[in-house]
Design a protein around this motif. Sequence first.
Motif, PDB file in Angstrom:
ATOM      1  N   ARG A  29      -7.287  11.674   0.306  1.00  0.00           N
ATOM      2  CA  ARG A  29      -6.417  10.505   0.348  1.00  0.00           C
ATOM      3  C   ARG A  29      -6.603   9.629  -0.883  1.00  0.00           C
ATOM      4  N   PHE A  30      -5.462   9.247  -1.479  1.00  0.00           N
ATOM      5  CA  PHE A  30      -5.495   8.398  -2.679  1.00  0.00           C
ATOM      6  C   PHE A  30      -4.429   7.337  -2.501  1.00  0.00           C
ATOM      7  N   SER A  31      -4.855   6.090  -2.439  1.00  0.00           N
ATOM      8  CA  SER A  31      -3.948   4.991  -2.155  1.00  0.00           C
ATOM      9  C   SER A  31      -3.698   4.159  -3.402  1.00  0.00           C
ATOM     10  N   LEU A  32      -2.463   3.764  -3.573  1.00  0.00           N
ATOM     11  CA  LEU A  32      -2.079   2.858  -4.656  1.00  0.00           C
ATOM     12  C   LEU A  32      -1.777   1.503  -4.040  1.00  0.00           C
ATOM     13  N   ILE A  33      -2.328   0.461  -4.646  1.00  0.00           N
ATOM     14  CA  ILE A  33      -2.187  -0.887  -4.097  1.00  0.00           C
ATOM     15  C   ILE A  33      -1.538  -1.790  -5.134  1.00  0.00           C
ATOM     16  N   PHE A  51       0.845  -1.193   0.000  1.00  0.00           N
ATOM     17  CA  PHE A  51       0.000   0.000   0.000  1.00  0.00           C
ATOM     18  C   PHE A  51       0.883   1.247   0.000  1.00  0.00           C
ATOM     19  N   LEU A  52       0.675   2.114  -0.974  1.00  0.00           N
ATOM     20  CA  LEU A  52       1.332   3.419  -0.993  1.00  0.00           C
ATOM     21  C   LEU A  52       0.264   4.481  -0.761  1.00  0.00           C
ATOM     22  N   GLU A  53       0.530   5.329   0.241  1.00  0.00           N
ATOM     23  CA  GLU A  53      -0.481   6.299   0.652  1.00  0.00           C
ATOM     24  C   GLU A  53      -0.077   7.711   0.230  1.00  0.00           C
ATOM     25  N   CYS A  54      -1.080   8.484  -0.130  1.00  0.00           N
ATOM     26  CA  CYS A  54      -0.866   9.867  -0.546  1.00  0.00           C
ATOM     27  C   CYS A  54      -1.987  10.722   0.032  1.00  0.00           C
ATOM     28  N   SER A  80      -4.041  -1.381  -8.269  1.00  0.00           N
ATOM     29  CA  SER A  80      -5.389  -0.886  -8.041  1.00  0.00           C
ATOM     30  C   SER A  80      -5.282   0.353  -7.153  1.00  0.00           C
ATOM     31  N   VAL A  81      -6.384   1.068  -7.005  1.00  0.00           N
ATOM     32  CA  VAL A  81      -6.374   2.297  -6.213  1.00  0.00           C
ATOM     33  C   VAL A  81      -7.637   2.369  -5.362  1.00  0.00           C
TER      34      VAL A  81
END
Lengths: 113, 113
Positions: A73-77, A20-23, A65-66
Amino acid sequence: DVKVTQSSRYLVKRTGEKVFLECVQDMDHENMFWYRQDPGLGLRLIYFSYDVKMKEKGDIPEGYSVSREKKERFSLILESASTNQTSMYLCASLPAGGRYGYTFGSGTRLTVV
Amino acid sequence: AQSVTQPDIHITVSEGASLELRCNYSYGATPYLFWYVQSPGQGLQLLLKYFSGDTLVQGIKGFEAEFKRSQSSFNLRKPSVHWSDAAEYFCAVGEGNFNKFYFGSGTKLNVKP
């Protein structure tokens, strides 16, 4: 000062892990983006979102996926990390209309071993 | 599809010399155009942008760029380069409703003492 914050500067993960990458952005921007950056290839768009719970595929969505449950908040998975996903990941946000340009986070350098 | 071309991968200039980085784009209508700079290990910072009006735009850090519709170009210039300008520079074009940008592959600038 407006900010886009990416939770990790450096990450090392194992092949097959879920990552998980969090923004997070504090500018109330409608649009958020995930890019990956690789030498010689520039920035390539993975996914973007123009509203809460909305998402659209970019140019290279395979393996990603996102999630955007809240506006800020926008997460990249990465569902199952692979070595070819080793890269620099950049998050950006953009107000409606686009004329102000992106605001980028500092990036997350992900290494998959 | 839209595309952005930065024909120079690497450029080396002497400190105090002038600089021009090239950018060509393909897009049917008048695009939004941007230049970003990236220092090593960092995200991208907006240098300047063009969306209408005067075709010569001024940006931060003493940079300027000129939009030439006939040549589909948006070249970045600086009259006198400083050692701190060493970085990678990206040209970008915004399409459609401008919530999606395309980036060139970047030009790495080295500055000789």
